[in-house]
Design a protein around this motif. Structure first.
Motif, PDB file in Angstrom:
ATOM      1  N   SER A 177      -1.101   5.761   2.391  1.00 53.01           N
ATOM      2  CA  SER A 177      -1.051   6.416   1.085  1.00 53.01           C
ATOM      3  C   SER A 177      -0.302   7.747   1.150  1.00 53.01           C
ATOM      4  O   SER A 177      -0.533   8.560   2.042  1.00 53.01           O
ATOM      5  N   THR A 226      -0.297  -2.027   3.279  1.00 54.17           N
ATOM      6  CA  THR A 226      -0.218  -1.767   1.842  1.00 54.17           C
ATOM      7  C   THR A 226       0.107  -0.291   1.664  1.00 54.17           C
ATOM      8  O   THR A 226      -0.668   0.572   2.079  1.00 54.17           O
ATOM      9  N   LEU A 233       0.741   2.897  -0.739  1.00 53.85           N
ATOM     10  CA  LEU A 233       0.389   3.387  -2.069  1.00 53.85           C
ATOM     11  C   LEU A 233       1.019   4.760  -2.260  1.00 53.85           C
ATOM     12  O   LEU A 233       0.912   5.630  -1.380  1.00 53.85           O
ATOM     13  N   VAL A 244       2.810  -0.286  -3.542  1.00 50.81           N
ATOM     14  CA  VAL A 244       2.108  -0.181  -4.821  1.00 50.81           C
ATOM     15  C   VAL A 244       2.343   1.224  -5.362  1.00 50.81           C
ATOM     16  O   VAL A 244       1.963   2.210  -4.726  1.00 50.81           O
ATOM     17  N   VAL A 284      -6.947   2.746  -7.678  1.00 45.85           N
ATOM     18  CA  VAL A 284      -6.829   2.675  -6.223  1.00 45.85           C
ATOM     19  C   VAL A 284      -7.974   1.858  -5.640  1.00 45.85           C
ATOM     20  O   VAL A 284      -7.768   1.023  -4.744  1.00 45.85           O
ATOM     21  N   VAL A 304      -7.211  -1.761  -6.016  1.00 44.23           N
ATOM     22  CA  VAL A 304      -6.223  -2.237  -5.042  1.00 44.23           C
ATOM     23  C   VAL A 304      -6.884  -2.445  -3.676  1.00 44.23           C
ATOM     24  O   VAL A 304      -6.691  -3.471  -3.017  1.00 44.23           O
ATOM     25  N   PRO A 339      -0.059  -1.716  -9.665  1.00 44.62           N
ATOM     26  CA  PRO A 339      -1.500  -1.865  -9.456  1.00 44.62           C
ATOM     27  C   PRO A 339      -2.166  -2.497 -10.685  1.00 44.62           C
ATOM     28  O   PRO A 339      -1.679  -2.368 -11.783  1.00 44.62           O
TER      29      PRO A 339
END
Length: 247
Positions: free
Chosen positions: A97, A172, A174, A201, A218, A221, A247
Motif C-alpha cells: 500500500s 495486491t 493499493l 487497485v 480497503v 479489498v 475497488p
C-alpha cells in the motif's frame, strides 16, 4: 500489518477491529515507540525485516498475509523474502500500500528528511495528514516522536533493491490515484517483484494516506483477496504485467 515511517501498531487499530472477524490480525511494532519506546532504534529496512521475520517464524503454522503501508510495504517485502529463503514459509499474499515498487523509490524531498534539523523535521511532521496536530505542538511528545521518525526515514531513504528481486506470492498493490509520492506507473512496477500474479487497485482522489478516508473500501479489498488465499493465484503473467482494477 506493517506501519508507515513514524507509524506504530496503533496506526492500524481501526483496521484490526474491522478485520478481526475474518482473520487474526497482528500489527508490527517497530522499535522505539509506544510499548517498545526503550528498544534500540533500527534505521535500515533489512534490519527491521529481520526482526519481524524472526518473530513470525515462531508463530504457529498456517497461511499468513502481509499488509504494509508506505515504508511498511518494503519492510513486508523484505521480511517475505527472508521467510521464503529460510524455509519456504512466506506469506500467501502481500498487500503493498502507498509505495512504489522496491526498485523504484518513492519521490522524496530535498534535503533528505532524515538529515533535516529537528525544527525542519517537526515542520515536515505537521504537513502529514496522518499526524495528530497536537503531537507537533507538544515539546514533550516531540522528544519521543522525532527519534524514531528520523530513524524510519533513514531506513526509507537509504533502502535500495536491485531490479528483478522477487517473492513468490501474489501481490495486491493499493494506492491513491492522487498520491504525490507514488506515480501509478511506479506502483504498477511491483509486478517486476513477484513470480505470481500482481494487481493494482487505485482509490480515486486518494493521497498518500488514502487509508483513512477509504477505510471501508480497503477492508473490502483485503477481505475479498483473503477469501482467495491460499488458493493458487494465476501465475501466467510471471510478474511482467499488472492487472488494474477499481475497488
Amino acid at each position: 500489518m506493517f506501519p508507515h515511517a513514524g507509524g506504530s501498531a496503533s496506526s492500524f487499530r481501526a483496521y484490526s477491529a474491522a478485520l478481526s472477524s475474518h482473520c487474526r490480525v497482528l500489527c508490527v511494532q517497530y522499535p522505539g515507540r509506544q510499548d517498545r519506546v526503550r528498544d534500540t532504534l533500527v534505521g535500515d529496512v533489512q534490519g527491521l525485516a529481520r526482526g519481524v521475520a524472526a518473530d513470525i517464524a515462531r508463530l504457529e503454522d498456517g497461511p499468513i498475509a502481509f499488509f504494509g503501508h508506505s515504508m511498511g510495504a518494503v519492510v513486508a517485502f523484505e521480511a517475505a523474502r527472508l521467510l521464503q529463503q529460510a524455509d519456504g514459509r512466506g506469506p500467501a499474499r502481500l498487500f503493498a500500500s502507498g509505495r512504489a515498487a522496491p526498485a523504484r523509490p518513492p519521490r522524496g524531498t530535498t534535503p533528505l528528511v532524515h538529515l533535516m534539523s529537528d525544527a525542519d523535521l517537526t515542520a515536515h511532521l505537521r504537513q502529514s495528514t496522518a499526524t495528530d496536530p497536537r503531537v507537533a505542538a507538544d515539546p514533550d511528545l516531540l522528544e519521543v516522536v522525532l527519534p524514531p521518525l528520523r530513524s524510519d526515514y533513514r531506513a526509507v531513504e537509504t533502502y535500495s533493491c536491485p531490479p528483478g528481486r522477487q517473492i513468490a506470492c501474489p501481490v495486491t498493490v493499493l494506492v491513491g490515484d492522487k498520491d504525490p509520492l507514488v506515480p501509478l506507473e511506479n506502483a504498477a512496477a511491483w509486478a517486476e517483484h513477484t513470480s505470481a500474479d500482481c494487481e493494482l487497485v487505485t482509490f480515486p482522489g486518494g493521497d498518500h494516506f488514502y487509508l483513512l478516508p477509504s477505510h471501508d473500501r480497503v477492508v473490502e479489498v483485503i477481505t475479498d483477496r483473503l477469501g482467495r488465499t491460499p488458493a493458487a493465484a494465476p501465475a501466467a503473467r510471471n510478474g511482467r504485467s499488472t492487472r488494474h482494477v477499481e475497488p
